[in-house]
Design an enzyme around this catalytic site. Structure first.
Site, mmCIF file in Angstrom:
data_model
loop_
_atom_site.group_PDB
_atom_site.id
_atom_site.type_symbol
_atom_site.label_atom_id
_atom_site.label_comp_id
_atom_site.label_asym_id
_atom_site.label_seq_id
_atom_site.Cartn_x
_atom_site.Cartn_y
_atom_site.Cartn_z
ATOM 1 N N LYS A 115 52.828 51.839 17.920
ATOM 2 C CA LYS A 115 51.465 52.305 18.471
ATOM 3 C C LYS A 115 50.886 52.036 19.459
ATOM 4 O O LYS A 115 51.692 51.754 20.832
ATOM 5 C CB LYS A 115 50.642 52.169 17.170
ATOM 6 C CG LYS A 115 51.047 52.385 15.956
ATOM 7 C CD LYS A 115 50.292 52.453 14.716
ATOM 8 C CE LYS A 115 50.829 52.794 13.425
ATOM 9 N NZ LYS A 115 50.045 53.086 12.194
ATOM 10 N N GLU A 152 48.114 59.533 12.362
ATOM 11 C CA GLU A 152 46.962 59.329 13.400
ATOM 12 C C GLU A 152 46.535 60.306 14.313
ATOM 13 O O GLU A 152 45.548 60.761 14.464
ATOM 14 C CB GLU A 152 47.248 57.804 14.047
ATOM 15 C CG GLU A 152 47.045 56.487 13.031
ATOM 16 C CD GLU A 152 47.993 55.258 13.304
ATOM 17 O OE1 GLU A 152 48.596 55.383 14.363
ATOM 18 O OE2 GLU A 152 47.907 54.803 12.427
ATOM 19 N N GLU A 209 54.530 58.917 4.884
ATOM 20 C CA GLU A 209 53.880 57.718 5.109
ATOM 21 C C GLU A 209 52.483 58.247 4.530
ATOM 22 O O GLU A 209 51.675 58.902 5.321
ATOM 23 C CB GLU A 209 53.407 57.843 6.737
ATOM 24 C CG GLU A 209 54.709 57.342 7.439
ATOM 25 C CD GLU A 209 54.350 56.524 8.810
ATOM 26 O OE1 GLU A 209 54.854 55.315 9.051
ATOM 27 O OE2 GLU A 209 53.681 57.183 9.614
ATOM 28 N N GLY A 229 48.248 50.721 7.721
ATOM 29 C CA GLY A 229 47.610 49.731 8.262
ATOM 30 C C GLY A 229 46.474 49.116 7.392
ATOM 31 O O GLY A 229 45.522 48.536 7.800
ATOM 32 N N SER A 261 52.180 49.969 5.566
ATOM 33 C CA SER A 261 52.084 48.339 5.028
ATOM 34 C C SER A 261 53.310 47.983 4.626
ATOM 35 O O SER A 261 53.416 46.987 3.836
ATOM 36 C CB SER A 261 51.082 48.557 4.100
ATOM 37 O OG SER A 261 49.688 48.839 4.642
#
Ligand code: G3H
Length: 249
Positions: free
Chosen positions: A12, A98, A166, A172, A212
């Site tokens: 990221k 994201e 995901e 996260g 995670s």
């Protein structure tokens, strides 16, 4: 034919030159299963890509975290697929949640990006996944199917595509999907690919899990029949990424 396990590390928007060197040193010194058993790809921010590529062991590969939807030109701040190819970057991550959420990337836009990147010779890690609200309202599979359909409508050859499931609520958050939750979606997704793309693609396409994943939970997840690897965020910046790679065996 068995699907080769795939472990991607998505760094990221993290890292300094010193930190990047440290991560690469850890990876270069690690004893991991051979390339025949596990495909490892790390994805640093654009600015570090050539540096990481030059330092990284030859059995690991690099991925960009995004690329522009069409040929480059007057698109300030963007990086084109052609540039990645020119630099010898083999992989690109597209459609990460994201970017979907923060930069308003629609299913259709992600489908266009995947198709264009493939047409230029890049291999693509295409990300899909539902939000917590969508899961709680029972629409997980509808969301994931719509995201995959937008890609399937634009892609004819799936050889260079890895699908990364995901769930947004797991990214996260430390709240990993249970092995059963991951397996359920991966299996349904493979069935969707079977019915809408074809039996051969469904049998061959790797569906990896992200959200995670860490050194402690990877082994059980990796044991699920339709979990073909991982896309790892936070833990890919730490030495435990090596343990995640080792979960391939
Ligand atoms: O691309 C990676 C995913 O966003 C997972 O991130 O492992 O930090 O939850 P995470």
């Amino acid at each position: 034919m068995a699907r080769k396990f795939f472990v991607g590390g998505n760094w990221k928007c993290n890292g300094t030159t010193e930190e990047v060197k440290k991560i690469v040193t850890t990876l270069n010194e690690a004893e991991v299963p051979s390339e025949d058993v596990v495909e490892v790809v790390v994805s640093p921010p654009f600015v570090f890509l050539p540096f990481v590529k030059s330092l990284l062991r030859s059995d690991f590969h690099v991925a960009a975290q995004n690329c522009w939807v069409r040929k480059g030109g007057a698109f300030t701040g963007e990086v084109s697929a052609e540039m990645l190819v020119n630099l010898g970057i083999p992989w690109v991550i597209l459609g990460h949640s994201e970017r979907r959420a923060l930069l308003n990337e629609s299913n259709e836009f992600v489908g266009d990006k995947v198709a264009y990147a493939l047409s230029q010779g890049l291999k693509v890690i295409a990300c899909i996944g539902e939000t917590l609200e969508q899961r709680e309202s029972g629409s997980t599979m509808a969301v994931v199917a719509a995201q995959t359909k937008a890609i399937a409508e634009k892609v004819t050859n799936w050889d260079n595509v890895v699908l990364a499931y995901e769930p947004v609520w797991a990214i996260g958050t430390g709240k990993v999907a249970t092995p059963a939750q991951a397996q359920e979606v991966h299996c349904e997704l493979r069935n969707w690919v079977h019915d809408n793309v074809g039996a051969e693609v469904a049998a061959k396409v790797r569906i990896i899990y992200g959200g995670s994943v860490n050194g402690a939970n990877c082994k059980e997840l990796a044991g699920q029949p339709d979990v073909d690897g991982f896309l790892v965020g936070g833990a890919s910046l730490k030495p435990e990424f090596v343990d995640i790679i080792k979960s391939a065996t």
